[in-house]
Design an enzyme around this catalytic site. Structure first.
Site, PDB file in Angstrom:
ATOM      1  N   ASP A 206     101.169 144.484 117.327  1.00  9.77           N
ATOM      2  CA  ASP A 206     101.200 143.244 118.095  1.00  9.77           C
ATOM      3  C   ASP A 206     101.720 142.086 117.255  1.00  9.77           C
ATOM      4  O   ASP A 206     101.864 142.193 116.029  1.00  9.77           O
ATOM      5  CB  ASP A 206      99.797 142.902 118.599  1.00  9.77           C
ATOM      6  CG  ASP A 206      99.312 143.861 119.666  1.00  9.77           C
ATOM      7  OD1 ASP A 206     100.161 144.429 120.377  1.00  9.77           O
ATOM      8  OD2 ASP A 206      98.082 144.049 119.787  1.00  9.77           O
TER       9      ASP A 206
ATOM     10  N   TYR B  73      94.859 152.283 109.150  1.00 10.93           N
ATOM     11  CA  TYR B  73      94.922 150.825 109.242  1.00 10.93           C
ATOM     12  C   TYR B  73      93.926 150.210 108.258  1.00 10.93           C
ATOM     13  O   TYR B  73      92.864 150.772 107.995  1.00 10.93           O
ATOM     14  CB  TYR B  73      94.571 150.356 110.656  1.00 10.93           C
ATOM     15  CG  TYR B  73      95.663 150.550 111.679  1.00 10.93           C
ATOM     16  CD1 TYR B  73      96.583 149.543 111.947  1.00 10.93           C
ATOM     17  CD2 TYR B  73      95.767 151.746 112.386  1.00 10.93           C
ATOM     18  CE1 TYR B  73      97.580 149.709 112.893  1.00 10.93           C
ATOM     19  CE2 TYR B  73      96.772 151.926 113.332  1.00 10.93           C
ATOM     20  CZ  TYR B  73      97.668 150.905 113.580  1.00 10.93           C
ATOM     21  OH  TYR B  73      98.663 151.080 114.513  1.00 10.93           O
TER      22      TYR B  73
END
Length: 369
Positions: free
Chosen positions: A100, A172
């Site tokens: 994003d 992540y």
């Protein structure tokens, strides 16, 4: 005689200066199923195409996400522009993982198909460029942009190797900075600033509840298109780390000079500390707004990193998980609340998700040929 596949960067770049202007970008967000039609539209002969697997790093602050969009700067758009300037024709970039706006990547991976055509003899197909030439040439054009994205690795792969579907694991990282003082300029948009103190042990206990095979509907944003909320979270952990911009204190410099064979930061009493914590006794300045700093020296925040590792994730899953861990760390919710949120199977039960600025795509794992 055909040109060498290891064509030099200088000659490759110089040829691009006389190439036609780039093709305007389109708004359409290509799906994986449409790739065959894209290849046809670009008139690429599969037997003459080299597919490259490309790893890139970027600072996500000035990107409007990774996927190509009209009239805004995106990771795919910037990469496609750089490749077009290099090879003189449009390409399609296929990412392993979407990110994003504001999300960073230490290593995101994509694949791209390139057909190398001779500029001297139009229609003549030349041997593919060496991966190192591709890396250097594309970076040459990327650095003329904002300088916030770079190719870190390139490899030749078979034409059926897909960056997204061949990925075996994604990892992540999420950075949190704890302390009442404003974040340093160097940390702005790189970490989530939490003014309260964080209870590391409680956050680690919460990780034990959330890790494993679960229905993660409570950690799935409303826009998620995944067919199932069931995921296996192979790792969820929290560690306290040295701040990224760390400089040795006087004590550390003196200790280092006494140990010629030591090349690491010297931390005191590590054996007495809980797992995943670090000593603060030798850090420069004080932490969380201390009052014993010299003029011109600012307090340093405590830095924590959440690591999440799985084959795949739901939309906003990591940021929602971090939101829960942060709420545990500041004492807003208990372990019982964490179990309740997981069992609720509704995102409305979760605390607000963490902002994008602290999230980093760390690594995409493959079984490379």
């Amino acid at each position: 005689m055909s040109e060498s596949p290891c064509k030099s960067l200088d000659s490759a770049v110089s040829e691009t200066l006389q190439r036609p202007s780039k093709v305007p970008r389109t708004q359409e967000d290509w799906s994986d199923e449409e790739e065959g039609e894209v290849a046809k539209s670009m008139r690429l002969n599969p037997s003459r195409v080299q597919r490259y697997l490309v790893a890139v790093e970027y600072i996500g602050t000035r990107f409007f996400g990774s996927q190509k969009q009209l009239n805004v700067r995106t990771v795919v758009g910037v990469l496609e522009d750089a490749f077009q300037k290099f090879i003189g024709q449009p390409v399609q970039i296929s990412l392993s993982s979407r990110t994003d706006a504001g999300v960073h990547a230490l290593s995101n991976v994509c694949h791209v198909d390139v057909e190398r055509i001779s500029k001297r003899k139009p229609g003549e197909v030349l041997p593919p460029h060496d991966p190192e030439v591709v890396k250097r040439a594309v970076n040459h054009f990327l650095q003329k942009n904002e300088g916030d994205i770079m190719v870190v690795d390139v490899r030749c792969v078979p034409t059926d190797f897909h960056a997204r579907f061949k990925a075996q694991e994604r990892m992540y990282f999420y950075r949190l900075s704890s302390g009442p003082e404003p974040l340093s300029t160097f940390e702005k948009d790189r970490s989530w600033h939490v003014q309260e103190k964080l209870d590391l042990v409680s956050m680690q206990e919460a990780c034990k509840i959330l890790v494993g095979h679960h229905d993660f509907s409570s950690f799935r944003a409303s826009g998620c298109q995944a067919k199932s909320p069931i995921r296996t979270l192979d790792e969820l952990s929290v560690s306290e780390v040295v701040p990224s911009l760390y400089f040795p204190s006087l004590t550390e410099r003196e200790q280092s000079s006494l140990k010629e064979d030591s090349c690491c930061i010297n931390l005191k009493n590590d054996d007495d500390l809980p797992v995943n914590t670090i000593s603060r006794s030798d850090m420069p300045g004080t932490f969380n707004g201390g009052n014993h700093l010299g003029f011109g020296m600012r307090s340093t925040h405590r830095c924590y990193v959440v690591t999440a590792r799985a084959c795949s994730f739901l939309y906003h899953q990591v940021r929602l998980l971090v939101g829960v861990l942060k709420s545990v760390g500041v004492g807003d919710i208990t372990m019982a609340d964490v179990r309740r949120i997981l069992d609720a199977k509704s995102v409305t039960a979760s605390p607000p998700m963490a902002p994008a600025c602290g999230l980093y795509l760390g690594h995409v794992k493959y079984d490379l040929p």
